[in-house]
Scaffold this active site. Sequence first.
Site, short mmCIF file in Angstrom:
data_model
loop_
_atom_site.label_atom_id
_atom_site.label_comp_id
_atom_site.label_asym_id
_atom_site.label_seq_id
_atom_site.Cartn_x
_atom_site.Cartn_y
_atom_site.Cartn_z
CG PHE A 55 -1.60 1.23 1.60
CD1 PHE A 55 -2.20 2.06 0.64
CD2 PHE A 55 -1.64 1.62 2.94
CE1 PHE A 55 -2.81 3.26 1.02
CE2 PHE A 55 -2.25 2.80 3.32
CZ PHE A 55 -2.83 3.63 2.36
CG ASP A 77 6.69 -6.30 -2.41
OD1 ASP A 77 6.32 -5.23 -1.91
OD2 ASP A 77 6.14 -7.40 -2.16
CG PHE A 118 7.82 1.47 2.33
CD1 PHE A 118 6.95 2.38 2.92
CD2 PHE A 118 8.71 1.95 1.39
CE1 PHE A 118 6.97 3.72 2.58
CE2 PHE A 118 8.75 3.30 1.04
CZ PHE A 118 7.87 4.19 1.63
CB THR A 168 3.88 1.87 13.12
OG1 THR A 168 2.59 2.10 13.69
CG2 THR A 168 4.52 0.73 13.89
CG ASP A 169 0.79 5.75 15.45
OD1 ASP A 169 0.69 4.59 15.00
OD2 ASP A 169 -0.18 6.54 15.48
CD GLU A 170 -0.64 0.04 15.13
OE1 GLU A 170 -0.71 -1.05 15.71
OE2 GLU A 170 -1.25 0.30 14.07
CE1 TYR A 209 3.03 -3.70 11.76
CE2 TYR A 209 1.70 -2.34 13.22
CZ TYR A 209 2.53 -2.47 12.12
OH TYR A 209 2.85 -1.35 11.36
CB SER A 231 7.38 -7.54 15.01
OG SER A 231 6.45 -6.85 14.20
CE LYS A 232 7.09 -1.33 11.29
NZ LYS A 232 7.67 -1.43 9.92
N PRO A 286 -8.49 -8.60 20.71
CG PRO A 286 -7.91 -10.87 20.77
CD PRO A 286 -8.43 -9.80 19.85
P1 NAD Z 1 1.36 -3.59 3.30
O1 NAD Z 1 1.05 -4.80 4.12
O2 NAD Z 1 0.31 -3.02 2.41
O3 NAD Z 1 2.63 -3.88 2.37
C1 NAD Z 1 3.77 -4.56 2.84
C2 NAD Z 1 4.60 -4.96 1.61
O4 NAD Z 1 5.77 -5.64 2.07
C3 NAD Z 1 3.87 -5.92 0.66
O5 NAD Z 1 4.04 -5.50 -0.68
C4 NAD Z 1 4.55 -7.26 0.89
O6 NAD Z 1 4.56 -8.09 -0.26
C5 NAD Z 1 5.96 -6.81 1.26
N1 NAD Z 1 6.68 -7.81 2.06
C6 NAD Z 1 6.21 -8.49 3.14
N2 NAD Z 1 7.16 -9.34 3.59
C7 NAD Z 1 8.26 -9.17 2.79
C8 NAD Z 1 9.56 -9.74 2.78
N3 NAD Z 1 9.92 -10.68 3.67
N4 NAD Z 1 10.43 -9.31 1.83
C9 NAD Z 1 10.07 -8.39 0.92
N5 NAD Z 1 8.83 -7.82 0.88
C10 NAD Z 1 7.94 -8.20 1.82
O7 NAD Z 1 1.88 -2.51 4.34
P2 NAD Z 1 1.73 -0.93 4.33
O8 NAD Z 1 0.44 -0.56 4.96
O9 NAD Z 1 2.07 -0.43 2.98
O10 NAD Z 1 2.88 -0.53 5.35
C11 NAD Z 1 4.20 -0.24 4.89
C12 NAD Z 1 5.08 0.07 6.08
O11 NAD Z 1 4.55 1.18 6.79
C13 NAD Z 1 5.14 -1.07 7.09
O12 NAD Z 1 6.47 -1.17 7.55
C14 NAD Z 1 4.20 -0.65 8.21
O13 NAD Z 1 4.64 -1.18 9.45
C15 NAD Z 1 4.35 0.86 8.16
N6 NAD Z 1 3.19 1.63 8.62
C16 NAD Z 1 1.95 1.42 8.06
C17 NAD Z 1 0.86 2.19 8.46
C18 NAD Z 1 -0.50 2.02 7.86
O14 NAD Z 1 -1.45 2.70 8.29
N7 NAD Z 1 -0.68 1.18 6.84
C19 NAD Z 1 1.04 3.17 9.45
C20 NAD Z 1 2.32 3.37 10.00
C21 NAD Z 1 3.38 2.59 9.56
P1 TYD Z 2 -6.69 -1.16 11.18
O1 TYD Z 2 -7.00 -0.58 9.83
O2 TYD Z 2 -6.57 -2.64 11.29
O3 TYD Z 2 -5.40 -0.41 11.72
P2 TYD Z 2 -4.68 -0.48 13.20
O4 TYD Z 2 -5.21 -1.60 13.98
O5 TYD Z 2 -3.25 -0.68 12.81
O6 TYD Z 2 -4.94 0.85 13.84
O7 TYD Z 2 -7.82 -0.71 12.18
C1 TYD Z 2 -8.10 0.64 12.46
C2 TYD Z 2 -9.05 0.66 13.63
O8 TYD Z 2 -10.29 0.08 13.23
C3 TYD Z 2 -8.56 -0.16 14.81
O9 TYD Z 2 -8.93 0.50 16.02
C4 TYD Z 2 -9.32 -1.46 14.69
C5 TYD Z 2 -10.63 -1.04 14.07
N1 TYD Z 2 -11.26 -2.05 13.21
C6 TYD Z 2 -12.60 -2.40 13.41
O10 TYD Z 2 -13.29 -1.87 14.33
N2 TYD Z 2 -13.15 -3.33 12.58
C7 TYD Z 2 -12.46 -3.94 11.58
O11 TYD Z 2 -13.02 -4.80 10.85
C8 TYD Z 2 -11.09 -3.56 11.38
C9 TYD Z 2 -10.24 -4.19 10.29
C10 TYD Z 2 -10.52 -2.61 12.22
#
Ligand code: NAD
Ligand code: TYD
Length: 339
Positions: free
Chosen positions: A14, A36, A84, A129-131, A154, A157-158, A278
Amino acid sequence: MKRKNILVTGGAGFIGSNFVRMVLDERDDINVVNLDALTYAGNLANLEGYVDSPRHEFVHGDINDAELIDSIIGNNNVDAVVNFAAESHVDRSIEGPRVFYETNVMGTLNLLERVRSSDGDVRFLQVSTDEVYGSLDDGGLFTETTTIKPNSPYSASKAAADHLVHSFRHTFGMDCVMTRCSNNYGPLQFPEKMVPLCINNIKNGKNIPLYGDGLQVRDWLYVHDHCAAILRVLESEPTGEVYNIGGCDEKTNLELVKTILRLLDADESLITFVKDRPGHDRRYAIDSSKLMNELGWAPTVDFETGMRKTIQWYEENQQWLDAVASGDYLSYYERMYDA
Ligand code: NAD
Ligand code: TYD
């Protein structure tokens, strides 16, 4: 700072694919090698129209593959790595944490080791991530000095990866920097995540599963603003090691869902309260003032505008949805719990 050749990992996911598209669209001075593994979350459909760009090379492979990383860094005179690649879905980490450690921790360690042993002066940018900060149960905001206290497999691990990045900077003097971002939304997000799940379910007349009381708070950031911030950090001379990136748009999950329902002119009766995740973190909220003050970044897309753009993108891209998942995709929660 000159950053000519960059290795982007996870650039078919993404945020990574949005970042690659932005770089190829806006910067003709940057070449991208995009590595990737194409897990369930990565798809070349995310790079449609970009894969064959002369400034883009796609490599199908794993960040744990030392030989592959060495050859990419060596053959391309890589100036910077933007990591990423990750397992990114909290619900999946509850069901099966192991792969989160293999990719997020061991994979990051492998990248750090390969960069360290390379000849060049390579910047390493870890997309975190902020998490990692845990949950803000009452007021306040996460700053870069907030104690790391992750709650889910998750986020743990981050956080472990962040500690490794810090240790390579501190011990080996590597040029490492980390960004910690709040929840992203926008085009190309895999439909298990909350925003595309809502849009997709509403389009299919399906219920929206809202965990617990739906009053958990997230700080929503439009993905293009996140990508612009990463580019800013990558190309600047950061004085700090960590930069928080937030949208300054806190919403409860209930408010989020109601907004999407309103914008799609759909009925609130689709909201279904289901059993809580959970260990569900109650509130995330980011203080981005360091990034804003030091590097001049600010979010440009407010929540309502970003949500309209996102909905429109999903409405116009049913083909993409069919390519990455089936049109009436079942969320991870539905598959696991049959909610
Ligand atoms: P995503 O799950 O959409 O994409 C992850 C990508 O990594 C995928 O294309 C997958 O094929 C690739 N991948 C997974 N394992 C791999 C490996 N072993 N080797 C090579 N490629 C691999 O994730 P995203 O939402 O695009 O998040 C990207 C980064 O941003 C992550 O590190 C995530 O922790 C961080 N992040 C995401 C969010 C969010 O809201 N989505 C917020 C803060 C931080
Ligand atoms: P998510 O997109 O999984 O991101 P994160 O857990 O990393 O914040 O979820 C965003 C928020 O929405 C989170 O508080 C969990 C909640 N959520 C639901 O209530 N229902 C759902 O089906 C999903 C996927 C998430």
